[in-house]
Design a protein around this motif. Structure first.
Motif, PDB file in Angstrom:
ATOM      1  N   UNK A  21      -6.843   7.687   4.130  1.00 59.15           N
ATOM      2  CA  UNK A  21      -6.477   8.851   4.515  1.00 59.15           C
ATOM      3  C   UNK A  21      -7.667  10.039   4.357  1.00 59.15           C
ATOM      4  N   UNK A  22      -8.504   9.710   3.146  1.00 59.59           N
ATOM      5  CA  UNK A  22      -9.620  10.283   2.951  1.00 59.59           C
ATOM      6  C   UNK A  22     -10.936  10.113   3.768  1.00 59.59           C
ATOM      7  N   UNK A  23     -11.091   8.863   4.298  1.00 57.85           N
ATOM      8  CA  UNK A  23     -12.082   8.555   5.330  1.00 57.85           C
ATOM      9  C   UNK A  23     -12.171   9.273   6.404  1.00 57.85           C
ATOM     10  N   UNK A  55       0.873  -1.251  -0.007  1.00 55.55           N
ATOM     11  CA  UNK A  55      -0.107  -0.003   0.031  1.00 55.55           C
ATOM     12  C   UNK A  55       0.951   1.031   0.117  1.00 55.55           C
ATOM     13  N   UNK A  56       2.129   1.041   0.501  1.00 56.96           N
ATOM     14  CA  UNK A  56       2.741   2.329   0.394  1.00 56.96           C
ATOM     15  C   UNK A  56       3.413   2.830  -0.900  1.00 56.96           C
ATOM     16  N   UNK A  57       3.562   1.533  -1.686  1.00 53.90           N
ATOM     17  CA  UNK A  57       3.861   2.071  -3.089  1.00 53.90           C
ATOM     18  C   UNK A  57       2.931   2.278  -3.934  1.00 53.90           C
ATOM     19  N   UNK A  58       1.570   2.223  -3.725  1.00 55.68           N
ATOM     20  CA  UNK A  58       0.501   2.635  -4.602  1.00 55.68           C
ATOM     21  C   UNK A  58       0.410   3.888  -4.820  1.00 55.68           C
ATOM     22  N   UNK A  59       0.453   4.894  -3.901  1.00 51.52           N
ATOM     23  CA  UNK A  59       0.472   6.522  -4.048  1.00 51.52           C
ATOM     24  C   UNK A  59       1.413   6.786  -5.091  1.00 51.52           C
TER      25      UNK A  59
END
Length: 142
Positions: free
Chosen positions: A67-69, A14-18
């Motif tokens: 983060x957006x939630x 998940x740290x590589x998705x962004x």
């Protein structure tokens, strides 16, 4: 579709998705910026702005979902989203006539207009909800 699936699989960190999505958005933006070089190219004129950018923006939001939630700003805007949706076109038209008639187009002006559209639309949405007479006329219950 395959790229989106690859990015959202649990095996992919998940740290590589962004960073990957931001890199792809940057690459598409550079291609779009230099699309004048490829004038008439189907890729520059049709595929990048109408297909890849919306998909990449969705992937960006999806990769930031945790983060957006938690965002109070987005929850506030979501509470008034119908009202914002109803008035934003009028605000866009008014500001476009006002700004673009009297000034030259630029990226900075586009950002200023975007922020003004958002703020004015939220202000009008609050007025629509908080003033009982306007609320009853625009959103009758029954």
């Amino acid at each position: 579709g395959l790229l989106a699936r690859w990015l959202t699989e649990k095996r992919f960190s998940p740290y590589m998705q962004l960073p990957v999505v931001l890199l792809l958005i940057g690459a598409c933006t550079v291609l779009l910026y230099y699309s004048k070089v490829f004038a008439g190219s189907v890729v520059a004129v049709w595929i990048i702005p109408r297909f890849f950018m919306p998909v990449l923006m969705f992937m960006l939001l999806y990769s930031m979902r945790n983060l957006l939630e938690k965002s109070k700003v987005l929850k506030f805007i979501g509470a008034y989203s119908l009202q914002i949706y109803l008035v934003h076109v009028f605000v866009i038209n008014a500001l476009s006539v006002l700004f673009l008639h009297f000034t030259k187009e630029s990226i900075g002006l586009g950002v200023v207009i975007y922020v003004l559209i958002l703020l004015i639309s939220i202000g009008l949405a609050l007025v629509m909800v908080k003033v009982p007479v306007i609320n009853r006329v625009l959103f009758p219950k029954g």
